[in-house]
Scaffold this motif. Structure first.
Motif, PDB file in Angstrom:
ATOM      1  N   GLU A 103       7.036  35.754  89.361  1.00 45.68           N
ATOM      2  CA  GLU A 103       6.853  37.198  89.180  1.00 45.68           C
ATOM      3  C   GLU A 103       7.325  37.974  90.410  1.00 45.68           C
ATOM      4  OE1 GLU A 103       2.814  38.039  88.015  1.00 45.68           O
ATOM      5  OE2 GLU A 103       2.905  36.575  86.377  1.00 45.68           O
ATOM      6  N   VAL A 104       6.989  37.473  91.582  1.00 48.44           N
ATOM      7  CA  VAL A 104       7.404  38.133  92.822  1.00 48.44           C
ATOM      8  C   VAL A 104       8.933  38.116  92.932  1.00 48.44           C
ATOM      9  CG1 VAL A 104       7.347  37.997  95.359  1.00 48.44           C
ATOM     10  CG2 VAL A 104       5.228  37.721  94.029  1.00 48.44           C
ATOM     11  N   THR A 105       9.556  37.000  92.591  1.00 49.36           N
ATOM     12  CA  THR A 105      11.021  36.915  92.655  1.00 49.36           C
ATOM     13  C   THR A 105      11.661  37.947  91.726  1.00 49.36           C
ATOM     14  OG1 THR A 105      10.906  34.551  93.144  1.00 49.36           O
ATOM     15  CG2 THR A 105      13.024  35.390  92.364  1.00 49.36           C
ATOM     16  N   LYS A 106      11.123  38.089  90.533  1.00 52.01           N
ATOM     17  CA  LYS A 106      11.661  39.090  89.599  1.00 52.01           C
ATOM     18  C   LYS A 106      11.543  40.498  90.173  1.00 52.01           C
ATOM     19  CE  LYS A 106      10.915  36.350  85.425  1.00 52.01           C
ATOM     20  NZ  LYS A 106      10.141  36.202  84.189  1.00 52.01           N
ATOM     21  N   LEU A 107      10.425  40.774  90.824  1.00 52.61           N
ATOM     22  CA  LEU A 107      10.250  42.094  91.438  1.00 52.61           C
ATOM     23  C   LEU A 107      11.189  42.278  92.629  1.00 52.61           C
ATOM     24  CD1 LEU A 107       6.361  42.360  91.174  1.00 52.61           C
ATOM     25  CD2 LEU A 107       8.065  43.675  89.885  1.00 52.61           C
ATOM     26  N   ILE A 108      11.414  41.205  93.388  1.00 50.51           N
ATOM     27  CA  ILE A 108      12.377  41.263  94.499  1.00 50.51           C
ATOM     28  C   ILE A 108      13.762  41.595  93.949  1.00 50.51           C
ATOM     29  CG2 ILE A 108      13.641  39.847  96.187  1.00 50.51           C
ATOM     30  CD1 ILE A 108      10.981  38.333  96.676  1.00 50.51           C
ATOM     31  N   SER A 139      14.016  28.141  97.707  1.00 48.88           N
ATOM     32  CA  SER A 139      15.341  28.415  97.127  1.00 48.88           C
ATOM     33  C   SER A 139      16.467  28.076  98.092  1.00 48.88           C
ATOM     34  CB  SER A 139      15.444  29.881  96.711  1.00 48.88           C
ATOM     35  OG  SER A 139      15.427  30.734  97.851  1.00 48.88           O
ATOM     36  N   GLY A 140      16.162  28.049  99.375  1.00 42.92           N
ATOM     37  CA  GLY A 140      17.189  27.751 100.367  1.00 42.92           C
ATOM     38  C   GLY A 140      17.948  28.985 100.827  1.00 42.92           C
ATOM     39  N   TYR A 141      17.476  30.154 100.461  1.00 45.58           N
ATOM     40  CA  TYR A 141      18.128  31.398 100.888  1.00 45.58           C
ATOM     41  C   TYR A 141      17.315  32.048 101.984  1.00 45.58           C
ATOM     42  CZ  TYR A 141      20.961  30.686  96.764  1.00 45.58           C
ATOM     43  OH  TYR A 141      21.801  30.146  95.832  1.00 45.58           O
ATOM     44  N   ALA A 142      18.014  32.745 102.882  1.00 51.35           N
ATOM     45  CA  ALA A 142      17.369  33.308 104.068  1.00 51.35           C
ATOM     46  C   ALA A 142      16.608  34.603 103.782  1.00 51.35           C
ATOM     47  CB  ALA A 142      18.412  33.561 105.151  1.00 51.35           C
ATOM     48  N   GLY A 143      16.936  35.277 102.706  1.00 50.00           N
ATOM     49  CA  GLY A 143      16.256  36.543 102.438  1.00 50.00           C
ATOM     50  C   GLY A 143      16.672  37.149 101.116  1.00 50.00           C
ATOM     51  N   LYS A 144      16.182  38.380 100.911  1.00 47.32           N
ATOM     52  CA  LYS A 144      16.407  39.104  99.668  1.00 47.32           C
ATOM     53  C   LYS A 144      17.898  39.274  99.365  1.00 47.32           C
ATOM     54  CE  LYS A 144      13.984  42.933  98.776  1.00 47.32           C
ATOM     55  NZ  LYS A 144      13.524  44.335  98.723  1.00 47.32           N
ATOM     56  N   ALA A 145      18.664  39.647 100.373  1.00 46.95           N
ATOM     57  CA  ALA A 145      20.090  39.898 100.162  1.00 46.95           C
ATOM     58  C   ALA A 145      20.821  38.634  99.708  1.00 46.95           C
ATOM     59  CB  ALA A 145      20.725  40.442 101.434  1.00 46.95           C
ATOM     60  N   LEU A 147      19.505  35.961  98.258  1.00 44.92           N
ATOM     61  CA  LEU A 147      18.989  35.572  96.937  1.00 44.92           C
ATOM     62  C   LEU A 147      19.655  36.407  95.841  1.00 44.92           C
ATOM     63  CD1 LEU A 147      16.866  33.812  95.410  1.00 44.92           C
ATOM     64  CD2 LEU A 147      15.303  35.751  95.650  1.00 44.92           C
ATOM     65  N   LEU A 148      19.653  37.701  96.036  1.00 40.13           N
ATOM     66  CA  LEU A 148      20.272  38.599  95.062  1.00 40.13           C
ATOM     67  C   LEU A 148      21.761  38.329  94.935  1.00 40.13           C
ATOM     68  CD1 LEU A 148      20.037  40.970  93.117  1.00 40.13           C
ATOM     69  CD2 LEU A 148      20.279  42.509  95.057  1.00 40.13           C
ATOM     70  N   SER A 149      22.424  38.140  96.068  1.00 41.08           N
ATOM     71  CA  SER A 149      23.856  37.859  96.076  1.00 41.08           C
ATOM     72  C   SER A 149      24.182  36.578  95.312  1.00 41.08           C
ATOM     73  CB  SER A 149      24.355  37.752  97.517  1.00 41.08           C
ATOM     74  OG  SER A 149      25.710  37.409  97.548  1.00 41.08           O
ATOM     75  N   GLU A 154      26.513  34.081  90.595  1.00 42.09           N
ATOM     76  CA  GLU A 154      26.409  33.152  89.473  1.00 42.09           C
ATOM     77  C   GLU A 154      26.617  33.878  88.144  1.00 42.09           C
ATOM     78  OE1 GLU A 154      23.265  29.912  87.638  1.00 42.09           O
ATOM     79  OE2 GLU A 154      23.152  30.424  89.767  1.00 42.09           O
ATOM     80  N   LEU A 155      26.082  35.091  88.036  1.00 38.38           N
ATOM     81  CA  LEU A 155      26.286  35.873  86.810  1.00 38.38           C
ATOM     82  C   LEU A 155      27.747  36.230  86.612  1.00 38.38           C
ATOM     83  CD1 LEU A 155      23.353  38.432  86.584  1.00 38.38           C
ATOM     84  CD2 LEU A 155      23.939  36.632  84.964  1.00 38.38           C
ATOM     85  N   SER A 156      28.420  36.639  87.703  1.00 38.28           N
ATOM     86  CA  SER A 156      29.828  37.021  87.571  1.00 38.28           C
ATOM     87  C   SER A 156      30.702  35.826  87.247  1.00 38.28           C
ATOM     88  CB  SER A 156      30.311  37.732  88.839  1.00 38.28           C
ATOM     89  OG  SER A 156      30.309  36.843  89.933  1.00 38.28           O
TER      90      SER A 156
END
Length: 162
Positions: A103-108, A139-145, A147-149, A154-156
Motif C-alpha cells: 500500500e505504501v509503495t502504491k502511494l509512493i 526492491s534494491g532501489y535507492a529511493g522514490k525516484a 523506484l518510479l523510474s 518497464e512499462l515503456s
C-alpha cells in the motif's frame, strides 16, 4: 476519432439556420410576407428545414462516434491499468512485500509524501519512513525516484513490445 470541427460546424449551422427560421417566421408575423413572395418564403423555410435536418444528422453521427471513441479509450485505459497492476503485484511478490509495504509503495508511486502517506494510512511518519526504508532495501532501489523510474522504464518497454 470523431471530427470535432465538423461537429462544431454542424451545431453552429443548426443554430444559425434555427435563427434564420425565427427571423423568417417573425417577418411573416409582422406582415412583411407578401402574397407574391409566398413561394419564396416557403422555399426559404424548406431550405432552412433541410439544413436543420442535415445538421441534426451530422450531430447525431458525431455524437455516436465520440461515444464509441470514448469506449475505446476507456477499454485501453482499463487494459493499461490492469497490466500495471499485474506488474506491480509480480514485483511485490518477488520482493516479498507485506500488505502495508504494498500500500505504501502504491502511494509512493502516486507521488505522495511521507506526511501524506502517514495521514492517509493513519500512521506515524516514523512508521512510514521505516516501511519506505524496507521497500527500498527489498526492491534494491535507492529511493522514490529510482523506484518510479524503474517502473516507468518497464512499462515503456512493455508498451513498445506490444
Amino acid at each position: 476519432m470523431p471530427n470535432s470541427k465538423r461537429l462544431i460546424y454542424a451545431i453552429g449551422s443548426a443554430f444559425a439556420f434555427g435563427m434564420m427560421m425565427l427571423v423568417e417566421e417573425a417577418l411573416g408575423l409582422l406582415g412583411m410576407e407578401d402574397a407574391d413572395d409566398t413561394f419564396l418564403f416557403e422555399l426559404i423555410e424548406f431550405v432552412i428545414l433541410l439544413a436543420l435536418i442535415v445538421s441534426t444528422i451530422v450531430v447525431a453521427i458525431d455524437t455516436y462516434r465520440m461515444r464509441k471513441y470514448q469506449q475505446t479509450l476507456e477499454y485501453k485505459i482499463n487494459n493499461a491499468s490492469s497490466a500495471f497492476g499485474e506488474m506491480l503485484d509480480a514485483h511485490f511478490e518477488e520482493w516479498q512485500f507485506s500488505e502495508a509495504e504494498r500500500e505504501v509503495t502504491k502511494l509512493i508511486l502516486k507521488g505522495c509524501s511521507i506526511a501524506e502517506i502517514a495521514e492517509i494510512r493513519d500512521s506515524k511518519q516514523g512508521t512510514i519512513k521505516a516501511q519506505t526504508n524496507a521497500i527500498y532495501r527489498k526492491s534494491g532501489y535507492a529511493g522514490k525516484a529510482q523506484l518510479l523510474s524503474a517502473f516507468l522504464e518497464e512499462l515503456s518497454e512493455g508498451a513498445s513490445v506490444a
